[in-house]
Every structure is written in structure tokens, then in C-alpha cells.
Design a protein around this motif. Structure first.
Motif, PDB file in Angstrom:
ATOM      1  N   ASP A 171       0.113 -10.929   1.744  1.00 35.78           N
ATOM      2  CA  ASP A 171       1.345 -11.113   2.523  1.00 35.78           C
ATOM      3  C   ASP A 171       2.587 -11.248   1.631  1.00 35.78           C
ATOM      4  O   ASP A 171       3.698 -11.357   2.126  1.00 35.78           O
ATOM      5  N   ARG A 172       2.405 -11.232   0.330  1.00 35.67           N
ATOM      6  CA  ARG A 172       3.586 -11.201  -0.560  1.00 35.67           C
ATOM      7  C   ARG A 172       4.271  -9.826  -0.533  1.00 35.67           C
ATOM      8  O   ARG A 172       5.418  -9.694  -0.923  1.00 35.67           O
ATOM      9  N   VAL A 173       3.519  -8.784  -0.121  1.00 34.32           N
ATOM     10  CA  VAL A 173       4.098  -7.437  -0.093  1.00 34.32           C
ATOM     11  C   VAL A 173       4.733  -7.216   1.279  1.00 34.32           C
ATOM     12  O   VAL A 173       4.023  -7.102   2.278  1.00 34.32           O
ATOM     13  N   GLN A 174       6.053  -7.159   1.314  1.00 37.91           N
ATOM     14  CA  GLN A 174       6.763  -7.054   2.596  1.00 37.91           C
ATOM     15  C   GLN A 174       6.736  -5.614   3.121  1.00 37.91           C
ATOM     16  O   GLN A 174       7.043  -4.679   2.395  1.00 37.91           O
ATOM     17  N   GLY A 175       6.363  -5.496   4.400  1.00 39.76           N
ATOM     18  CA  GLY A 175       6.520  -4.232   5.124  1.00 39.76           C
ATOM     19  C   GLY A 175       5.761  -3.050   4.557  1.00 39.76           C
ATOM     20  O   GLY A 175       6.150  -1.900   4.751  1.00 39.76           O
ATOM     21  N   LEU A 176       4.684  -3.309   3.869  1.00 34.99           N
ATOM     22  CA  LEU A 176       3.936  -2.211   3.255  1.00 34.99           C
ATOM     23  C   LEU A 176       2.711  -1.882   4.098  1.00 34.99           C
ATOM     24  O   LEU A 176       1.966  -2.780   4.484  1.00 34.99           O
ATOM     25  N   ASP A 177       2.509  -0.597   4.363  1.00 32.76           N
ATOM     26  CA  ASP A 177       1.304  -0.211   5.087  1.00 32.76           C
ATOM     27  C   ASP A 177       0.236   0.186   4.080  1.00 32.76           C
ATOM     28  O   ASP A 177       0.175   1.327   3.637  1.00 32.76           O
ATOM     29  N   VAL A 178      -0.596  -0.795   3.703  1.00 31.32           N
ATOM     30  CA  VAL A 178      -1.697  -0.436   2.802  1.00 31.32           C
ATOM     31  C   VAL A 178      -2.964  -0.169   3.599  1.00 31.32           C
ATOM     32  O   VAL A 178      -3.971   0.228   3.063  1.00 31.32           O
ATOM     33  N   SER A 179      -2.876  -0.412   4.905  1.00 33.22           N
ATOM     34  CA  SER A 179      -3.935  -0.136   5.890  1.00 33.22           C
ATOM     35  C   SER A 179      -5.352  -0.244   5.317  1.00 33.22           C
ATOM     36  O   SER A 179      -5.620  -1.049   4.437  1.00 33.22           O
ATOM     37  N   ARG A 180      -6.243   0.580   5.812  1.00 30.94           N
ATOM     38  CA  ARG A 180      -7.656   0.417   5.463  1.00 30.94           C
ATOM     39  C   ARG A 180      -8.117   1.453   4.446  1.00 30.94           C
ATOM     40  O   ARG A 180      -9.181   2.050   4.599  1.00 30.94           O
ATOM     41  N   VAL A 181      -7.268   1.730   3.455  1.00 28.80           N
ATOM     42  CA  VAL A 181      -7.652   2.745   2.472  1.00 28.80           C
ATOM     43  C   VAL A 181      -7.654   2.156   1.065  1.00 28.80           C
ATOM     44  O   VAL A 181      -7.051   1.116   0.801  1.00 28.80           O
ATOM     45  N   ARG A 182      -8.366   2.835   0.191  1.00 29.17           N
ATOM     46  CA  ARG A 182      -8.221   2.595  -1.246  1.00 29.17           C
ATOM     47  C   ARG A 182      -7.372   3.728  -1.776  1.00 29.17           C
ATOM     48  O   ARG A 182      -7.695   4.905  -1.562  1.00 29.17           O
ATOM     49  N   THR A 183      -6.254   3.394  -2.426  1.00 27.76           N
ATOM     50  CA  THR A 183      -5.329   4.450  -2.864  1.00 27.76           C
ATOM     51  C   THR A 183      -5.281   4.537  -4.374  1.00 27.76           C
ATOM     52  O   THR A 183      -5.175   3.515  -5.058  1.00 27.76           O
ATOM     53  N   LYS A 184      -5.365   5.750  -4.885  1.00 26.56           N
ATOM     54  CA  LYS A 184      -5.111   5.968  -6.306  1.00 26.56           C
ATOM     55  C   LYS A 184      -3.834   6.808  -6.419  1.00 26.56           C
ATOM     56  O   LYS A 184      -3.761   7.920  -5.882  1.00 26.56           O
ATOM     57  N   TRP A 185      -2.845   6.243  -7.076  1.00 21.66           N
ATOM     58  CA  TRP A 185      -1.567   6.930  -7.296  1.00 21.66           C
ATOM     59  C   TRP A 185      -1.643   7.624  -8.654  1.00 21.66           C
ATOM     60  O   TRP A 185      -1.775   6.962  -9.679  1.00 21.66           O
ATOM     61  N   TRP A 186      -1.572   8.952  -8.654  1.00 19.30           N
ATOM     62  CA  TRP A 186      -1.742   9.727  -9.881  1.00 19.30           C
ATOM     63  C   TRP A 186      -0.384  10.132 -10.454  1.00 19.30           C
ATOM     64  O   TRP A 186       0.315  10.950  -9.846  1.00 19.30           O
ATOM     65  N   GLY A 187      -0.028   9.613 -11.624  1.00 18.28           N
ATOM     66  CA  GLY A 187       1.160  10.061 -12.339  1.00 18.28           C
ATOM     67  C   GLY A 187       0.762  11.013 -13.441  1.00 18.28           C
ATOM     68  O   GLY A 187      -0.428  11.248 -13.676  1.00 18.28           O
ATOM     69  N   PRO A 188       1.739  11.574 -14.165  1.00 22.20           N
ATOM     70  CA  PRO A 188       1.422  12.550 -15.214  1.00 22.20           C
ATOM     71  C   PRO A 188       0.517  11.972 -16.307  1.00 22.20           C
ATOM     72  O   PRO A 188      -0.400  12.631 -16.778  1.00 22.20           O
ATOM     73  N   ASP A 189       0.765  10.748 -16.757  1.00 21.37           N
ATOM     74  CA  ASP A 189      -0.036  10.185 -17.845  1.00 21.37           C
ATOM     75  C   ASP A 189      -0.473   8.755 -17.544  1.00 21.37           C
ATOM     76  O   ASP A 189      -0.918   8.037 -18.434  1.00 21.37           O
ATOM     77  N   ARG A 190      -0.312   8.339 -16.310  1.00 22.20           N
ATOM     78  CA  ARG A 190      -0.691   6.966 -15.925  1.00 22.20           C
ATOM     79  C   ARG A 190      -1.050   6.945 -14.448  1.00 22.20           C
ATOM     80  O   ARG A 190      -0.671   7.869 -13.700  1.00 22.20           O
ATOM     81  N   HIS A 191      -1.783   5.966 -14.029  1.00 29.75           N
ATOM     82  CA  HIS A 191      -2.134   5.875 -12.616  1.00 29.75           C
ATOM     83  C   HIS A 191      -2.250   4.418 -12.185  1.00 29.75           C
ATOM     84  O   HIS A 191      -2.191   3.499 -13.020  1.00 29.75           O
ATOM     85  N   MET A 192      -2.422   4.233 -10.904  1.00 25.62           N
ATOM     86  CA  MET A 192      -2.607   2.882 -10.359  1.00 25.62           C
ATOM     87  C   MET A 192      -3.531   2.978  -9.144  1.00 25.62           C
ATOM     88  O   MET A 192      -3.369   3.864  -8.302  1.00 25.62           O
ATOM     89  N   VAL A 193      -4.498   2.085  -9.081  1.00 27.30           N
ATOM     90  CA  VAL A 193      -5.449   2.038  -7.961  1.00 27.30           C
ATOM     91  C   VAL A 193      -5.222   0.730  -7.206  1.00 27.30           C
ATOM     92  O   VAL A 193      -5.103  -0.325  -7.834  1.00 27.30           O
ATOM     93  N   VAL A 194      -5.156   0.829  -5.862  1.00 27.80           N
ATOM     94  CA  VAL A 194      -4.835  -0.353  -5.036  1.00 27.80           C
ATOM     95  C   VAL A 194      -5.864  -0.493  -3.923  1.00 27.80           C
ATOM     96  O   VAL A 194      -6.179   0.497  -3.242  1.00 27.80           O
ATOM     97  N   TYR A 195      -6.384  -1.712  -3.757  1.00 31.78           N
ATOM     98  CA  TYR A 195      -7.266  -1.973  -2.600  1.00 31.78           C
ATOM     99  C   TYR A 195      -7.355  -3.467  -2.322  1.00 31.78           C
ATOM    100  O   TYR A 195      -7.008  -4.287  -3.173  1.00 31.78           O
TER     101      TYR A 195
END
Ligand SMILES: Cc1cc2nc3c(=O)[nH]c(=O)nc-3n(C[C@H](O)[C@H](O)[C@H](O)COP(=O)(O)OP(=O)(O)OC[C@H]3O[C@@H](n4cnc5c(N)ncnc54)[C@H](O)[C@@H]3O)c2cc1C
Length: 381
Positions: free
Chosen positions: A189-213
Motif C-alpha cells: 500500500d506504499r505504492v499509490q494508484g498502481l495496478d500491479v494486479s495479479r501478474v508477475r512483471t519483468k520490465w526489460w531495458g536495454p542493459d538492465r531489468h526489474m522483476v516485480v511480484y
């Protein structure tokens, strides 16, 4: 049958799992861990169906299902536009397809569930291995606290910087990948107004990434883990609890999608961990000493399969040692290596490439495996 006395070095996920399974088969087991206590650092872990089959065999599946998050999908998204580049259906579909669920949970909850299978009298904390002596009849272990113990055989489950590996194969540092992982868990609940819903997301950048769940069934705790280039080698001390600098982390993700920015703004602290890997080892055992988990196949976390592989090792090694007495130990180790090494090496190299699930990917060869039933084939001599 005369039970084997087995010393296990390292009370991580792999060491504790193999301890529980070997005790069940009647062996005399002692676990030696350098840490003075188990600590709960902010870290999540994914347990894919192949890992869950071992956890079911250990008897902790239902306990974990009751507390863990089960994502409906694993999606890949482009770092700036947010475009979805692949979707893997999880939830009931993946469970039906591969015979076990896919869980997302707190690493400490997983560790604790496995630790509870091993009596505390068997786990010797504050025992840092310093020397291993092999003779024809057994192995002696020397610890930093002055204790010396003897055992019929030793399992080195002592992680990526394994001293047991070094004893068998000589000094050689694991290869620093040039990347570090920042990670943390925090109240969602610290993340305001974010829809992280029921998925695991991997954000792919050119040389870095971030996985959220999420790491809890009620989705009240969010986790992320990154992979970010680090020019100078930065070595994690022997702990999972080195703190990272939030400003550096946020700067590293400047320009990423607003959802990523929101998560990084909301997180109160981060831990950081240098990412190492090795080429497959020449061998996994020598005489009465054998390796397991990150000690023999450390890999990048990009497929979320390191702990899963350690659990698979534990299941196969325990099966190879079933009914084995002193004179059968080396044949059991040879069988274990023959069964495990091709698969662990393939996962190591796929993980290193960091392409898993970036586009549509068939995960059957990884998730469909069942270490508790797979045929134990005789090594070719
Ligand atoms: C950022 C990150 C994310 C990850 N995410 C996932 C994931 O989602 N899913 C997954 O399956 N895997 C994941 N992994 C991989 C996973 O964490 C490891 O593969 C797994 O922890 C290996 O377990 P292990 O028991 O072999 O070693 P470890 O967990 O490292 O345990 C080794 C133990 O040995 C002890 N030890 C070391 N030296 C000595 C000594 N000399 N004497 C006594 N004790 C000693 C250590 O204190 C430690 O307790 C991730 C890894 C990282 C870095």
C-alpha cells in the motif's frame, strides 16, 4: 543396513532440503552453518512447478500454498513504452500442465518451512568450515570455532563461494557478471494508484531489468529484484543483508515506465547482491565429498531456477544414496552427477543468456521435470 553419517556444510535451501530427505531415509545427518542465526532479509523467491514437486515430496507444499502468492500470468514488458512482449499463463493452467503450482513467496518463509523439517539439534549454527581432510575411511571437518568432527561423507551445500568446491577443485573465484541485484520487500500500500494486479512483471531495458511480484497470498507485500550494470566489481560479503543506496538505484532506472518509477519511489530500503556465475565444473565429487546447489552450479537469477536446481539436486542425491552403505558412496555420487549435470548445466547457460520468457517461450523442459520420479540412469563409463 548401516546408516551413513553425513555432514552437510551450509544450511541454505539446498542443504536443509537434502538433510530432511536423507534423515527420512535413515541416514545420520548433521548440518553445519557458519551463520549464528537465520535472519529474515527482504527477499522474494519464485518456486516454479519443478521446484514445487520437490517441496511436495518434502511435505511442505500445502503450507506454502496457504501463504504464497499465485500470479495468474508472467508478463514481459518493454522498459519505456510498457508494451507487453510475452505472456505466460500461470495459475491453474500451469499447475494442470506441469503437475504443480507456481508460487511467489518470501525467501524466509520458504527457508523456514524447510528448516522445520530438520530438528534444531541437527543444525549446528556458528560452525564455519575452514578445512576438510579426506582419508580412505572418512572425512574430517575443521571449524573456525575449534570443533572437529568426522563423517562417512560430506555434502558441500555452501553456496557460490563454496570452500568445499575449492577443496575439491582448487581456488578459482566465480565470475562476476558485471551486474548487481537490488531487491527488497515492502508493504504494497506504499505504492499509490498502481495496478500491479495479479501478474508477475519483468520490465526489460536495454542493459538492465526489474522483476516485480507479490510475495503473500493476500497481496499485502510487494517485492522487486533488479539486474543493473556495475562497472567495478563489488563483492557481497558472506551475507544476504548488504544494504544498497536508494538514490543510486532510482537514478539507474531514470527513463523507465512510470510504474517502475512509482515502485522505486515507494520502497523504503534495498539490499544489494553481486551476481556471479561459473562454467559447469569438471566434476561434482571426489571420493567422499560431493557438491550441491550453488556450490556446484551457481547461475544468474534470470530464470528463477537457482534454488529450484538446488532442490532438484537434493531430491536426486537422496535417491542415489537410498540403501547405500560406505562402500557404495562413490558410485552413488557418479550416478547423481550423471543425472544432474546435463540439466543443471543447460539451465546455467540459458540463465546466463537472459532471454528466458522475453518473447513467447515454451517452458516445458524446465517446469515439466520431476526430480522425485525421473529415471536414475546409470552413468556411461
Ligand atoms: C537476486 C537473486 C534472486 C533469486 N531468485 C530466485 C528465484 O526466484 N527462484 C530460484 O529458484 N532461485 C533464485 N535465486 C537463486 C537462489 O537464491 C540460489 O540458487 C539458492 O539460494 C542456492 O541455495 P544453496 O543452498 O545452494 O546455497 P545458499 O542459499 O547460498 O546457502 C549456502 C549456505 O552455506 C553457508 N556457508 C557458506 N560457507 C560456509 C562455510 N565455510 N561453513 C559453513 N557454512 C557455510 C552460507 O552461510 C549459507 O547459509 C536467486 C538468487 C539471487 C541472487
Amino acid at each position: 543396513m548401516k546408516p551413513l553419517s553425513i555432514a552437510i556444510v551450509g544450511a541454505g535451501i539446498g542443504g536443509l532440503a537434502v538433510a530432511a530427505l536423507l534423515r527420512r531415509d535413515g541416514h545420520q545427518v548433521a548440518v553445519y552453518e557458519q551463520a549464528t542465526q537465520f535472519t529474515r532479509v527482504g527477499s522474494g523467491i519464485q518456486m516454479a512447478p519443478n521446484a514445487m514437486k520437490v517441496l511436495r515430496h518434502l511435505g511442505v507444499e500445502q503450507h506454502l500454498v496457504a501463504t504464497a502468492f499465485q500470479a495468474e500470468q508472467a508478463i514481459s514488458r518493454s522498459w519505456d513504452s510498457g508494451e507487453v512482449t510475452s505472456t505466460l499463463t500461470l495459475g491453474d493452467t500451469v499447475a494442470a500442465q506441469f503437475g504443480a503450482p507456481y508460487l511467489f513467496l518470501h525467501r524466509a518463509d520458504l527457508h523456514e518451512a524447510i528448516a522445520q523439517l530438520v530438528p534444531s539439534s541437527v543444525i549446528h549454527l556458528n560452525h564455519k568450515l575452514t578445512v576438510l581432510d579426506q582419508s580412505a575411511h572418512g572425512v574430517k571437518l575443521h571449524f573456525a570455532n575449534g570443533h572437529v568432527v568426522a563423517a562417512d561423507m560430506v555434502i558441500g551445500a555452501d553456496g557460490v563461494h563454496s570452500l568445499v568446491r575449492e577443496t575439491l577443485l582448487g581456488p578459482e573465484r566465480p565470475r562476476f557478471t558485471g551486474k548487481i541485484a537490488y531487491r527488497t520487500t515492502f508493504p504494497a500500500d506504499r505504492v499509490q494508484g498502481l495496478d500491479v494486479s495479479r501478474v508477475r512483471t519483468k520490465w526489460w531495458g536495454p542493459d538492465r531489468h526489474m522483476v516485480v511480484y507479490f510475495v503473500t497470498r493476500n497481496r499485502d507485500t510487494l517485492y522487486f529484484v533488479t539486474s543493473v550494470p556495475e562497472p567495478a566489481e563489488w563483492l557481497t560479503p558472506e551475507s544476504w543483508s548488504a544494504k544498497g543506496d536508494l538514490d543510486e538505484l532510482r537514478a539507474a532506472y531514470a527513463g523507465f515506465h512510470p510504474d517502475v518509477q512509482a515502485i522505486l519511489q515507494a520502497c523504503p530500503e534495498v539490499y544489494k547482491w553481486a551476481l556471479f556465475e561459473r562454467e559447469p565444473l569438471a566434476r561434482w565429487s571426489e571420493a567422499r565429498v560431493v557438491l550441491l546447489g550453488d556450490a556446484c552450479h551457481p547461475m544468474t537469477p534470470y530464470m528463477a531456477q537457482g534454488a529450484a536446481s538446488a532442490l532438484e539436486d537434493a531430491a536426486i542425491l537422496a535417491r542415489c544414496l537410498q540403501g547405500v552403505e560406505q562402500d557404495g558412496v562413490q558410485a552413488a555420487f557418479a550416478l547423481y552427477e550423471a543425472v544432474r549435470k546435463p540439466r543443471a548445466s543447460a539451465i546455467q547457460s540459458n540463465s546466463s543468456a537472459n532471454t528466458w520468457l522475453r518473447g513467447q517461450t515454451d517452458p516445458a523442459w524446465v517446469y515439466g521435470y520431476d526430480a522425485t520420479t525421473v529415471a536414475l540412469t546409470t552413468p556411461i563409463t
